[in-house]
Design a protein around this motif. Structure first.
Motif, mmCIF file in Angstrom:
data_model
loop_
_atom_site.group_PDB
_atom_site.id
_atom_site.type_symbol
_atom_site.label_atom_id
_atom_site.label_comp_id
_atom_site.label_asym_id
_atom_site.label_seq_id
_atom_site.Cartn_x
_atom_site.Cartn_y
_atom_site.Cartn_z
ATOM 1 N N GLY A 38 0.601 -1.177 0.284
ATOM 2 C CA GLY A 38 0.005 0.115 0.117
ATOM 3 C C GLY A 38 0.930 1.303 0.048
ATOM 4 N N LEU A 39 1.842 1.176 0.705
ATOM 5 C CA LEU A 39 2.916 2.441 0.763
ATOM 6 C C LEU A 39 3.649 2.582 -0.525
ATOM 7 N N MET A 40 3.901 1.464 -1.223
ATOM 8 C CA MET A 40 4.548 1.506 -2.707
ATOM 9 C C MET A 40 3.440 2.037 -3.614
ATOM 10 N N ALA A 41 2.199 1.837 -3.586
ATOM 11 C CA ALA A 41 1.188 1.818 -4.543
ATOM 12 C C ALA A 41 0.333 3.141 -4.347
ATOM 13 N N THR A 42 0.610 3.847 -3.556
ATOM 14 C CA THR A 42 -0.425 4.882 -3.262
ATOM 15 C C THR A 42 0.261 6.056 -3.031
ATOM 16 N N PRO A 43 0.021 7.363 -3.401
ATOM 17 C CA PRO A 43 0.739 8.668 -3.182
ATOM 18 C C PRO A 43 0.754 9.098 -1.563
ATOM 19 N N ARG A 44 1.828 9.672 -1.245
ATOM 20 C CA ARG A 44 2.159 9.926 0.152
ATOM 21 C C ARG A 44 1.081 10.764 0.864
ATOM 22 N N GLY A 45 0.657 10.298 1.890
ATOM 23 C CA GLY A 45 -0.404 10.584 2.703
ATOM 24 C C GLY A 45 -1.673 10.042 2.554
ATOM 25 N N THR A 46 -1.745 9.164 1.704
ATOM 26 C CA THR A 46 -3.002 8.728 1.072
ATOM 27 C C THR A 46 -3.520 7.348 2.589
ATOM 28 N N PRO A 47 -4.583 7.496 3.025
ATOM 29 C CA PRO A 47 -4.762 6.652 4.074
ATOM 30 C C PRO A 47 -4.788 5.236 3.430
ATOM 31 N N LEU A 48 -4.497 4.158 4.289
ATOM 32 C CA LEU A 48 -4.595 2.711 3.866
ATOM 33 C C LEU A 48 -5.457 2.086 4.675
ATOM 34 N N GLN A 49 -6.151 1.071 4.068
ATOM 35 C CA GLN A 49 -7.147 0.118 4.916
ATOM 36 C C GLN A 49 -6.884 -1.118 4.596
ATOM 37 N N ILE A 50 -6.656 -1.937 5.738
ATOM 38 C CA ILE A 50 -6.281 -3.310 5.499
ATOM 39 C C ILE A 50 -7.470 -4.140 6.204
ATOM 40 N N VAL A 51 -7.544 -5.304 5.880
ATOM 41 C CA VAL A 51 -8.586 -6.222 6.302
ATOM 42 C C VAL A 51 -7.906 -7.673 6.581
ATOM 43 N N LYS A 52 -7.885 -7.990 7.796
ATOM 44 C CA LYS A 52 -7.330 -9.494 8.188
ATOM 45 C C LYS A 52 -8.192 -10.275 8.439
ATOM 46 N N ASN A 53 -8.156 -11.617 8.148
ATOM 47 C CA ASN A 53 -9.243 -12.768 8.775
ATOM 48 C C ASN A 53 -9.085 -13.153 10.221
ATOM 49 N N LEU A 54 -7.793 -12.800 10.589
ATOM 50 C CA LEU A 54 -7.456 -13.418 11.981
ATOM 51 C C LEU A 54 -7.202 -12.170 13.027
ATOM 52 N N ARG A 55 -6.917 -12.298 14.195
ATOM 53 C CA ARG A 55 -6.423 -11.137 15.075
ATOM 54 C C ARG A 55 -5.139 -10.916 14.851
ATOM 55 N N VAL A 56 -4.927 -9.584 14.902
ATOM 56 C CA VAL A 56 -3.563 -9.188 14.646
ATOM 57 C C VAL A 56 -2.656 -9.431 15.975
ATOM 58 N N CYS A 57 -1.300 -9.711 15.709
ATOM 59 C CA CYS A 57 -0.635 -10.054 16.713
ATOM 60 C C CYS A 57 -0.119 -8.955 17.423
ATOM 61 N N GLY A 58 0.506 -8.991 18.841
ATOM 62 C CA GLY A 58 0.778 -7.784 19.339
ATOM 63 C C GLY A 58 2.088 -7.185 18.845
ATOM 64 N N ASP A 59 2.978 -7.916 18.104
ATOM 65 C CA ASP A 59 4.206 -7.273 17.923
ATOM 66 C C ASP A 59 3.800 -6.591 16.473
#
Length: 803
Positions: free
Chosen positions: A744-765
């Motif tokens: 997402g950081l590569m494919a969008t202009p600087r400052g563009t918000p990113l939205q990610i979806v994950k099917n499991l719980r995000v780990c603490g790290d």
């Protein structure tokens, strides 16, 4: 052909003793023999409707006043719909034996347009309508819904002095009622000096049709007060009204009057009584009435089947349908539509087979009901096949198919269907748009798709309707744009319980708990009726902030103050509330106190908390319960093996993995996806299948270096594999959500918000890493995991590290 038709006309005339007409000869009286000859001999011999035109010409040219009844003339006139045919029809009208009787026949046969044309033609030729003619014309105007034509006829009544004639006023009331002008219908009725039973019944029926039930009941009481005796039609209408108003006591009084007045064996009255008893859950009385019918028609069978289904007696409805078929009563479209509402208790596959056998699959009402049944089963492909079979699809069928796609989360299918609908010049209504918007709430929907439908709703001026605006609130909240959801909610001019609950759930899922509590208090202060979903929303908000005592207070208030019985979803929320706060014993005690067995969701919630808080002993007990309940679900095996790994018990972990292999249980792979320019890019952990994989890993390595410069140290406790620290760090760095963010950081202009979806719980790290990335890259990053929404911005997360 012309000579043949002329010969046929002459032959028919001679057979009944009629000679060619001259202006000096009177018209002969109509003869049933001539009518029979025309219907059975002359007309069938012509073979086609087009062949009637020469016959029209032959009759007109020969000036034969054939002694046929008006039904033959009506039959002849049906073949003249082309421009040439209309001229022919006019010539037929000139020589028909009695134009007024033809007008009646056209109305009786449903040829209402022809009847109205004939009514106009009569007046052009100087023939003044009488009350009977006016009544017939108004009946046709009501059937066609042609309000302007009806008003014109009404004005002519005044000119000719028939405005007070009861015989004319009755169809006038009916016409205004069917066109939705209740006030005008009531004005006509109130001017009548001596309304008859038909007048009273027309007024009551008109009020019922237009949703004025209370007023209709008042008119009926007034009818009885003035001494007008109700007819069977009056009783049938008012008994149905009792069903709508759930007035069981008055319905029983009417039942007594029905018996007293001798209507107890009339099928319409009995069926109406069956309906009211069914709606009031008096199925024993309804069945007794059904049994008294001498001839049980498809209408009475259908009413009885519907009663059983509406009152939850689906098994008895199925038995009754089987008996109906054994008695050789053919189901109609209403029968099939009602049976399909009982899906899946009554198999839609079996009903579908009968529908095909009786050729009802093309009827919109049946097709739509069948489509809805397959939607309940989660079978959109079969639903789409049914949809394609429907002939002359109405807006209800299109909306039902869109709702099917919405339920399946198929936003692409919904978008294509909506475009097809517009190409077919079908104008969407608010329900169509709300279904399309619901489909856009899917995580895989194109980012701008929901906004496009929002724009369409504004263009069509449906954006302020309750169902559309509520669908927009839900869609924006589920797609991570809680600000847009709040904007739509704030602009709603009217809100119902669903609107409030949608916004409340949105705040809770996004971690805006303070706003969720404020909204809940506003609902309480405004007298908004609470339901179970309202409390799920507010308890979820407590869960995401660790407010255990406040959550317990809401749970107690739901039961004691609002008399809402907790469902398994409420108990799951409370178990989650206790578990996240580390109160595992309280969670276990609550499960033991539940009035019904705990579901897999409840046990999975507790087991996940055992992993989080590293409680091996309780984890083993819960995993055993969950495996017994869902032996093929991977959650119990994976979570327990992770508990063992976190505790350093590698042998037990290995045994658990082998048990999974022995039982052929597949672990759900962690997957993250991001949408760039309406294209979804998905990533697995350590995934190298993406075309830009090399650049993605280079970007990820660059980010890791910068993070370590900021003081980041990988927390390898989240790597639940027996390996050295260096490998653990490499595994952490290649989690799927990090790959998606790097892309997402590569494919969008600087400052563009990113939205990610994950099917499991995000780990603490990963959670700590994404906070740091939002700071060093100066990006807002929204991550939707299996638990909630995380809004990362400037090095912080909306969850306050509690999830």
């Amino acid at each position: 052909m012309a000579s043949l038709c002329r010969s046929a006309a002459m032959t028919a005339a001679r057979s009944v003793g009629v000679r060619s007409a001259t202006p000096l000869l009177p018209k002969p009286a109509p003869s049933r023999r001539a009518a029979t000859l025309f219907r059975r001999s002359v007309v069938p011999a012509l073979g086609s409707v087009e062949s009637l035109m020469p016959l029209h010409s032959a009759i007109a040219s020969a000036r034969l006043f054939i002694a046929v009844d008006s039904s033959c003339w009506s039959w002849l006139s049906q073949g003249c719909e082309s421009e040439k045919g209309k001229k022919k029809r006019k010539r037929v009208y000139e020589f028909m034996p009695e134009r007024k009787s033809l007008l009646v026949t056209c109305t009786q046969k449903g040829l209402h347009v022809n009847a109205l044309e004939l009514f106009v033609q009569m007046q052009r030729e100087g023939v003044n309508p009488n009350p009977f003619t006016f009544s017939t014309a108004l009946t046709s105007a009501a059937a066609e819904g042609t309000l302007e034509k009806g008003k014109q006829i009404h004005s002519q009544l005044f000119k000719l002095g028939y405005q007070d004639t009861v015989f004319v006023c009755n169809p006038l009331i009916n016409m205004y009622s069917k066109c939705g002008l209740v006030r005008e219908a009531r004005a006509v009725f109130d001017r009548m000096t001596n309304p008859d039973a038909v007048s009273w019944n027309a007024m009551v029926a008109g009020l019922v049709v237009n949703g004025r039930e209370d007023e209709a009941m008042q008119v009926f009481h007034r009818m009885r007060a003035v001494g007008s005796k109700p007819t069977q039609a009056s009783f049938a209408t008012v008994i149905k009204l009792c069903a709508n108003l759930r007035q069981m006591g008055f319905a029983r009084q009417l039942h007594c009057h029905v018996v007293k007045d001798g209507f107890e064996l009339h099928p319409n009255v009995i069926t109406s009584l069956m309906v009211v008893y069914s709606k009031c859950d008096e199925m024993h009385d309804a069945f007794q009435l059904f049994s008294t019918l001498e001839a049980q028609t498809v209408v009475s069978w259908t009413a009885m089947i519907n009663g059983y289904i509406q009152n939850g007696h689906v098994h008895r409805a199925a038995i009754l349908f089987a008996q109906m078929r054994r008695d050789f009563v053919e189901p109609n479209d209403f029968t099939y539509s009602i049976l399909l509402t009982a899906s899946p208790q009554i198999s839609p596959f079996q009903i579908h087979a009968q529908v095909i056998k009786t050729r009802h699959q093309q009827i919109p009402s049946v097709g739509t009901a069948l489509l809805a049944a397959y939607t309940k089963l989660g079978n959109p492909s079969e639903a789409f096949s049914v949809f394609r079979e429907i002939k002359d699809k109405d807006i209800v069928a299109w909306s039902a198919m869109l709702a099917c796609y919405a339920r399946a989360g198929d936003s692409e299918g919904a978008a294509k269907l909506f475009m097809e609908m517009t190409r077919n010049s079908i104008n969407p209504n608010e329900f169509t748009l709300s279904s399309a918007i619901d489909a856009c709430a899917s995580p895989t929907a194109a980012a701008g798709q929901g906004k496009q439908f929002h724009a369409t709703s504004i263009k069509l001026r449906y954006h302020d309707t309750l169902c559309v605006s509520t669908a927009l609130v839900t869609m924006y909240a589920r797609r991570g744009s809680i600000e847009n959801a709040q904007g739509v909610f704030d602009r709603q001019s009217v809100r119902d319980q669903v609107s409030w609950n949608s916004m409340l759930m949105g705040y809770a899922q996004h971690g805006y708990c303070k706003k969720a509590f404020e909204l809940f208090q506003e609902m309480e202060g405004g007298g908004i009726e609470m339901d179970g979903i309202s409390f799920i929303g507010v308890i979820t908000a407590c869960t995401h902030t660790g407010l255990v005592e406040q959550g317990k207070k809401y749970f107690k208030s739901m039961i004691q103050d609002h008399s809402i019985s907790p469902t398994v979803e409420h108990y799951a929320c409370m178990v989650d509330l206790y578990s996240r706060a580390g109160k595992l014993e309280e969670a276990m005690s609550l499960i033991k106190e539940m009035p019904f067995p705990a579901t897999g969701t409840v046990w999975r919630t507790l087991l996940g908390a055992c992993r989080l808080h590293r409680n091996v002993e309780l984890g083993e007990l819960v995993a055993e319960k969950l495996m017994a309940l869902e032996p093929s679900h991977s959650a119990a095996y994976v979570l327990l093996s992770n508990i063992y790994a976190a505790a350093g018990r590698w042998e037990e972990r290995t045994k658990m993995r082998k048990l999974m292999d022995a039982r052929k249980v597949k672990k759900e792979a962690g997957c993250s996806w991001i949408q760039i320019k309406n294209k979804v890019h998905s990533f697995l952990a350590s995934d190298k299948t993406h075309p830009l994989s090399n650049q993605i890993y280079a970007k990820l390595e660059d980010i890791t270096v910068r993070l370590k410069q900021k003081g980041y140290r990988p927390n390898t406790d989240y790597v639940l594999h027996d390996m050295d620290e260096e490998h653990k760090e490499a595994v952490l760095a290649q989690h799927s959500e990090r790959l998606a963010i790097a892309f997402g950081l590569m494919a969008t202009p600087r400052g563009t918000p990113l939205q990610i979806v994950k099917n499991l719980r995000v780990c603490g790290d990963c959670h700590n890493v994404i906070k740091l990335i939002s700071d060093i890259e100066e990006r807002e990053i929204v991550v939707r995991d299996s638990s909630r929404f995380h809004h990362f911005n400037r090095g912080a997360c909306s969850c306050d590290d509690y999830w």
